[in-house]
Design a protein around this motif. Sequence first.
Motif, mmCIF file in Angstrom:
data_model
loop_
_atom_site.group_PDB
_atom_site.id
_atom_site.type_symbol
_atom_site.label_atom_id
_atom_site.label_comp_id
_atom_site.label_asym_id
_atom_site.label_seq_id
_atom_site.Cartn_x
_atom_site.Cartn_y
_atom_site.Cartn_z
ATOM 1 N N THR A 21 -28.467 53.208 -26.181
ATOM 2 C CA THR A 21 -28.592 54.032 -27.285
ATOM 3 C C THR A 21 -29.254 55.147 -26.746
ATOM 4 O O THR A 21 -29.385 56.150 -27.514
ATOM 5 N N GLY A 22 -29.551 55.346 -25.379
ATOM 6 C CA GLY A 22 -29.950 56.692 -25.054
ATOM 7 C C GLY A 22 -31.401 56.951 -24.895
ATOM 8 O O GLY A 22 -32.087 56.593 -25.676
ATOM 9 N N HIS A 23 -31.787 57.682 -23.938
ATOM 10 C CA HIS A 23 -33.338 57.908 -23.582
ATOM 11 C C HIS A 23 -33.510 59.402 -24.381
ATOM 12 O O HIS A 23 -32.790 60.221 -24.139
ATOM 13 N N VAL A 24 -34.356 59.569 -25.318
ATOM 14 C CA VAL A 24 -34.837 60.879 -25.909
ATOM 15 C C VAL A 24 -36.368 61.170 -25.481
ATOM 16 O O VAL A 24 -37.207 60.304 -26.152
ATOM 17 N N GLY A 25 -36.569 62.161 -24.618
ATOM 18 C CA GLY A 25 -37.716 62.470 -24.379
ATOM 19 C C GLY A 25 -38.375 63.720 -25.087
ATOM 20 O O GLY A 25 -37.244 64.549 -25.434
ATOM 21 N N LEU A 326 -22.743 61.230 -22.332
ATOM 22 C CA LEU A 326 -24.117 61.625 -22.487
ATOM 23 C C LEU A 326 -25.205 60.477 -22.541
ATOM 24 O O LEU A 326 -25.125 59.431 -23.187
ATOM 25 N N LEU A 327 -25.954 60.548 -21.371
ATOM 26 C CA LEU A 327 -26.891 59.352 -21.021
ATOM 27 C C LEU A 327 -28.099 59.643 -22.037
ATOM 28 O O LEU A 327 -28.780 58.504 -22.402
ATOM 29 N N GLY A 328 -28.555 60.771 -22.351
ATOM 30 C CA GLY A 328 -29.935 61.060 -22.915
ATOM 31 C C GLY A 328 -30.208 62.577 -23.231
ATOM 32 O O GLY A 328 -29.371 63.248 -22.493
ATOM 33 N N LEU A 329 -31.368 62.805 -23.812
ATOM 34 C CA LEU A 329 -31.914 64.039 -23.778
ATOM 35 C C LEU A 329 -33.369 64.298 -23.835
ATOM 36 O O LEU A 329 -34.114 63.153 -24.002
ATOM 37 N N ASP A 330 -33.605 65.360 -23.377
ATOM 38 C CA ASP A 330 -35.149 65.675 -23.660
ATOM 39 C C ASP A 330 -35.077 66.975 -24.443
ATOM 40 O O ASP A 330 -34.297 68.209 -24.323
#
Length: 339
Positions: A21-25, A326-330
């Motif tokens: 579901t991906g990392h979101v910082g 797309l692995l994730g977003l910050d």
Amino acid sequence: MISHTGTGDLSTSLAMAHHGTGHVGRIGSSPAEEFARPTFAAGALLWRHSKSATGRAEGTEIEIALIHRPRYDDWTLPKGKVDPGENLPGTAVREIREETGFEARLGWLLGYVHYPVGSRTKVVYYWTAEAIGGKFEANEESDDLKWVAPNKAAKMLSYDIDRDVVEAGRAMLALGCDRRVLYIRHGKAHDRKGWGGDDDLRPLNKKGRRQSEMLTSAVEGYRPEAVFSAKPDRCVHTATPVAQDLGLTVEVEPELGDAGWSVSPDVALSAVARATADTPVSAVIAQGAVIPGVLARLAGQNGVEIEDLRCKKSSIWVLHFAGEELLGLDYLASPLPVK
């Protein structure tokens, strides 16, 4: 985020990343409002690829830099307080350089640790950061540095908080990011209602110019190798200080902006992919309609859940890719100094 009392919400964040579901910082625009009497600091899990007996970096194994602080006689990660006028990414890069002697490239935003210090709350934000050059020399802050495997680092570190950071960073690095895009909204411009000319010529106002200047210290730690901009002057003028600081040329592409989005979401998405495909780290400065639109489509295509897709002026979305995935977003809401 990392809590001084344990892994807590951090475990949930990492589990989300591993289950697709991906990392979101995030760092909000007013982090001082989130804590009681905060003192802010920033640091990093500084890493490099493990070296063979010949001294060559090879394979996928990594080493982590631990520093010894003579003042406290402890082993810890490089970090330090925010100086007046600094933003958090700028602090992290400066502290890495001062305490380790290494130049680094920022990666994942891991979150923060917080703990009481007297009547105040110490809040330390951490990134992963790859060492790309430099050499350690003993100094007042740190008199020794050791490169060690993550398992050994966990045993050497003096604080459980640092062990949590190592575990978080190790998990995120294992995702295999090989490309990043800094997706930046232009700074604040003169009001549209009071502008009678071509909207593409509407310039930044005083706050917008300050935002564009502060973007240099927020962005340079990621070390982008190309800077792209949508056509409007407010985008180009936001991109210019960053490009000049990095010795790059702003490459203007109209389809990166709201104009491309108005033609077709696919046109806008393709423009971003085409511009950034062959560059390890690139920066794209665009507008308030196209950025959330493109992010929503990318997130949906890759199973990444973004609960709050806001896009403040001069904000930075850091997109982490493995190939085209797309692995994730910050999300860094503001480049302005932390108060």
